[in-house]
Motif scaffolding. Structure first.
Motif, PDB file in Angstrom:
ATOM      1  N   ARG A  24      -1.302  -2.061   5.689  1.00  0.00           N
ATOM      2  CA  ARG A  24      -0.473  -1.034   5.197  1.00  0.00           C
ATOM      3  C   ARG A  24      -0.690   0.127   5.639  1.00  0.00           C
ATOM      4  O   ARG A  24       0.389   1.034   5.886  1.00  0.00           O
ATOM      5  CB  ARG A  24      -0.855  -1.022   3.580  1.00  0.00           C
ATOM      6  CG  ARG A  24      -0.521  -1.866   2.461  1.00  0.00           C
ATOM      7  CD  ARG A  24      -0.573  -1.542   1.074  1.00  0.00           C
ATOM      8  NE  ARG A  24      -1.592  -0.759   0.685  1.00  0.00           N
ATOM      9  CZ  ARG A  24      -2.748  -1.304   0.241  1.00  0.00           C
ATOM     10  NH1 ARG A  24      -3.025  -2.563   0.035  1.00  0.00           N
ATOM     11  NH2 ARG A  24      -3.544  -0.771  -0.182  1.00  0.00           N
ATOM     12  N   TRP A  43       2.563   2.359   7.486  1.00  0.00           N
ATOM     13  CA  TRP A  43       3.061   3.627   7.091  1.00  0.00           C
ATOM     14  C   TRP A  43       2.841   4.523   8.597  1.00  0.00           C
ATOM     15  O   TRP A  43       3.695   5.481   8.771  1.00  0.00           O
ATOM     16  CB  TRP A  43       2.152   4.341   6.042  1.00  0.00           C
ATOM     17  CG  TRP A  43       2.622   3.744   4.965  1.00  0.00           C
ATOM     18  CD1 TRP A  43       1.755   2.898   3.864  1.00  0.00           C
ATOM     19  CD2 TRP A  43       3.894   4.017   4.068  1.00  0.00           C
ATOM     20  NE1 TRP A  43       2.608   2.699   2.907  1.00  0.00           N
ATOM     21  CE2 TRP A  43       3.690   3.257   3.005  1.00  0.00           C
ATOM     22  CE3 TRP A  43       4.714   4.873   4.443  1.00  0.00           C
ATOM     23  CZ2 TRP A  43       4.699   3.397   2.027  1.00  0.00           C
ATOM     24  CZ3 TRP A  43       5.924   4.874   3.432  1.00  0.00           C
ATOM     25  CH2 TRP A  43       5.895   4.082   2.359  1.00  0.00           C
ATOM     26  N   THR A  98      10.754  10.865   5.087  1.00  0.00           N
ATOM     27  CA  THR A  98       9.966   9.545   5.681  1.00  0.00           C
ATOM     28  C   THR A  98       8.486  10.230   6.289  1.00  0.00           C
ATOM     29  O   THR A  98       7.825   9.586   5.888  1.00  0.00           O
ATOM     30  CB  THR A  98      11.083   8.894   6.463  1.00  0.00           C
ATOM     31  OG1 THR A  98      12.007   8.510   5.916  1.00  0.00           O
ATOM     32  CG2 THR A  98       9.980   7.659   7.080  1.00  0.00           C
ATOM     33  N   THR A 117       6.288  11.258   3.483  1.00  0.00           N
ATOM     34  CA  THR A 117       5.891  10.160   2.680  1.00  0.00           C
ATOM     35  C   THR A 117       4.854   9.314   3.356  1.00  0.00           C
ATOM     36  O   THR A 117       3.624   9.030   2.731  1.00  0.00           O
ATOM     37  CB  THR A 117       6.885   9.354   2.208  1.00  0.00           C
ATOM     38  OG1 THR A 117       7.875   9.854   1.646  1.00  0.00           O
ATOM     39  CG2 THR A 117       6.402   8.125   1.437  1.00  0.00           C
ATOM     40  N   ALA A 118       4.941   9.166   4.564  1.00  0.00           N
ATOM     41  CA  ALA A 118       4.036   8.381   5.486  1.00  0.00           C
ATOM     42  C   ALA A 118       2.802   9.157   5.664  1.00  0.00           C
ATOM     43  O   ALA A 118       1.691   8.693   5.647  1.00  0.00           O
ATOM     44  CB  ALA A 118       4.915   8.235   6.927  1.00  0.00           C
ATOM     45  N   LYS A 138       0.925   8.902   2.433  1.00  0.00           N
ATOM     46  CA  LYS A 138       0.250   7.746   2.377  1.00  0.00           C
ATOM     47  C   LYS A 138      -1.114   7.469   3.395  1.00  0.00           C
ATOM     48  O   LYS A 138      -1.968   6.782   2.957  1.00  0.00           O
ATOM     49  CB  LYS A 138       1.009   6.659   2.519  1.00  0.00           C
ATOM     50  CG  LYS A 138       2.253   6.639   1.588  1.00  0.00           C
ATOM     51  CD  LYS A 138       1.790   5.888   0.311  1.00  0.00           C
ATOM     52  CE  LYS A 138       2.963   5.651  -0.707  1.00  0.00           C
ATOM     53  NZ  LYS A 138       2.763   4.756  -1.690  1.00  0.00           N
TER      54      LYS A 138
END
Length: 102
Positions: A11, A15, A57, A60-61, A64
């Motif tokens: 995961r 990301w 994007t 968000t990455a 995360k």
């Protein structure tokens, strides 16, 4: 060698790669659309949409990755202290678990 932490680290790698892909694909797309603006009537709108999608994007990455906890020690993977210097690397800032082990 496959460790028991492979799904969690996958995961993190996802990301990380998605953020890099957004940056590497978004900027050339915006430049190309800007250069073709006189030929494509909706180019300014498309540049705005691509810019917005790229920023969302990447942010968000980043969030995360920043919130990711090491599956081995349970501490934040990328930094030792929230207000201290940030550690950006392939290994956990606390226990040294390698996210991209070979």
């Amino acid at each position: 060698m496959v460790t028991s932490f492979e799904p969690e680290l996958a995961r993190l790698r996802f990301w990380n790669r998605l953020g890099m892909l957004a940056l590497l694909a978004g900027l050339p797309t915006m430049i190309t659309l800007t250069l073709c603006a006189r030929f494509i009537p909706l180019a300014p709108v498309l540049v705005g949409l691509v810019f917005f999608a790229t920023i969302v994007t990447i942010l968000t990455a980043h969030i995360k990755i920043w919130k990711f906890r090491c599956p081995d020690c349970g501490q934040p993977f990328n930094y030792k202290h929230a207000r201290g210097p940030q550690h950006r690397g392939r290994k956990c800032a606390h226990c040294g678990l390698d996210a991209y082990h070979d």
